[in-house]
Design an enzyme around this catalytic site. Structure first.
Site, PDB file in Angstrom:
ATOM      1  N   THR A  13       0.837  -1.195   0.000  1.00 53.74           N
ATOM      2  CA  THR A  13       0.000   0.000   0.000  1.00 53.74           C
ATOM      3  C   THR A  13       0.877   1.252   0.000  1.00 53.74           C
ATOM      4  OG1 THR A  13      -0.179   0.075   2.424  1.00 53.74           O
ATOM      5  CG2 THR A  13      -1.851  -1.190   1.226  1.00 53.74           C
ATOM      6  N   GLY A  14       0.343   2.322  -0.576  1.00 56.51           N
ATOM      7  CA  GLY A  14       1.078   3.588  -0.607  1.00 56.51           C
ATOM      8  C   GLY A  14       2.432   3.450  -1.259  1.00 56.51           C
ATOM      9  N   ILE A  19       9.489   4.968   0.134  1.00 58.11           N
ATOM     10  CA  ILE A  19       9.887   3.646   0.615  1.00 58.11           C
ATOM     11  C   ILE A  19       9.055   2.556  -0.055  1.00 58.11           C
ATOM     12  CG2 ILE A  19       9.903   2.144   2.646  1.00 58.11           C
ATOM     13  CD1 ILE A  19      10.663   4.641   4.305  1.00 58.11           C
ATOM     14  N   SER A 141       7.595   4.099  12.136  1.00 59.06           N
ATOM     15  CA  SER A 141       8.489   5.253  11.987  1.00 59.06           C
ATOM     16  C   SER A 141       9.231   5.488  13.298  1.00 59.06           C
ATOM     17  CB  SER A 141       7.676   6.502  11.637  1.00 59.06           C
ATOM     18  OG  SER A 141       8.451   7.681  11.791  1.00 59.06           O
ATOM     19  N   TYR A 154       0.646  11.952  14.149  1.00 57.54           N
ATOM     20  CA  TYR A 154       1.321  10.977  13.285  1.00 57.54           C
ATOM     21  C   TYR A 154       2.074   9.947  14.125  1.00 57.54           C
ATOM     22  CZ  TYR A 154       4.851   9.238   9.973  1.00 57.54           C
ATOM     23  OH  TYR A 154       5.682   8.450   9.207  1.00 57.54           O
TER      24      TYR A 154
END
Length: 264
Positions: A13-14, A19, A141, A154
């Site tokens: 996904t994405g 990355i 992250s 986030y």
């Protein structure tokens, strides 16, 4: 090293840039069958064209899905009912103070960063257990642990992925299915390059100088003291997705250049 990924069916996904795109490239290099995802037709087609140009004999397809829509996963599952490997990479962020971050900002980040991963994993994990092999990888992250003041929402979503990953791994006991997370640090994606260029123009400095100052001031704990290349993150993702990583399950693997202090 042969990662034994030939013909494995992969969903990332994405993955039209950054990355995710680099992970797609690495899977294609290893002979996997790859489906990438983007939220617009134009971005998706551009990424597909680039991949097909580089890997003309490979199997690569794309699905448009904007995960801000809570029903977006349904179109993905309809077009791709089964996968061997799921890479939950899609993510958005808003750089704002805590006071400035609205309910809508919070809800949108949770919808994309967390709920998309939950919904897709809820579909594909039982299928992986039934077929007897599978890999799910969450891309978290360094912000999940460093938590910059302008990225609290986030960071919260990325921390949630670590709990989700570990919890799902515990349901795979005694199977050939693994669930892990990677924790990238500051990575030289297209977005990072734009940030460096914009700051360089704003401060009348070179992008290299801005990068140097970023690690001196914002990431002084980094041992690498530079942005990681997307391929350096993708290489770890590939290993954790391969049959060679069978003994790694329920782990959160740092690919952060040493920016997160401590041994855990």
């Amino acid at each position: 090293m042969d990662l034994r990924l030939t013909d494995k069916k992969v969903l990332i996904t994405g993955s039209t840039s950054g990355i995710g795109f680099e992970i797609a490239k690495r899977f294609l290099e290893e002979g996997a069958s790859v489906t990438i995802n983007g939220r617009s037709d134009d971005n998706l087609q551009n990424a597909l064209d680039r991949l097909k140009e580089s890997f003309p004999d490979s199997s690569v397809n794309g699905i448009v899905a904007d995960f801000r829509n809570p029903k977006a996963h349904e179109s993905v599952i309809k077009l791709l009912p089964e996968v061997d490997i799921l890479i939950n990479n899609v993510g958005i962020y808003a750089s704002k103070t805590f006071d400035e971050t609205s309910d809508q900002d919070w809800e949108e980040m949770f919808q994309v960063n967390v709920m998309a991963a939950i919904r897709l994993s809820r579909h594909y994990l039982p299928q992986m257990k039934k077929t007897g092999w599978g890999r799910i990888l969450f891309v978290s992250s360094e912000c999940a642990q460093l938590v910059p003041e302008d990225l609290i929402a986030y960071s919260t979503t990325k921390a949630a992925l670590l709990a989700l990953s570990r919890g799902l791994a515990q349901t795979t006991k005694g199977t050939e299915v693994t669930v892990n997370a990677i924790i990238p640090g500051s990575t030289l994606t297209e977005g990072a390059k734009i940030f460096l260029q914009q700051q360089a123009e704003k401060e009348n400095k070179s992008p290299g100088k801005i990068s140097e100052e970023f690690f001196q001031e914002a990431r002084p704990s980094s041992l690498l003291q530079r942005f990681a290349e997307p391929k350096e993150v993708a290489d770890m993702a590939l290993f954790l997705s391969s049959p060679l990583s069978a003994a790694t399950n329920g782990a959160a693997i740092k690919v952060d250049g040493g920016s997160i202090p401590g041994i855990f």
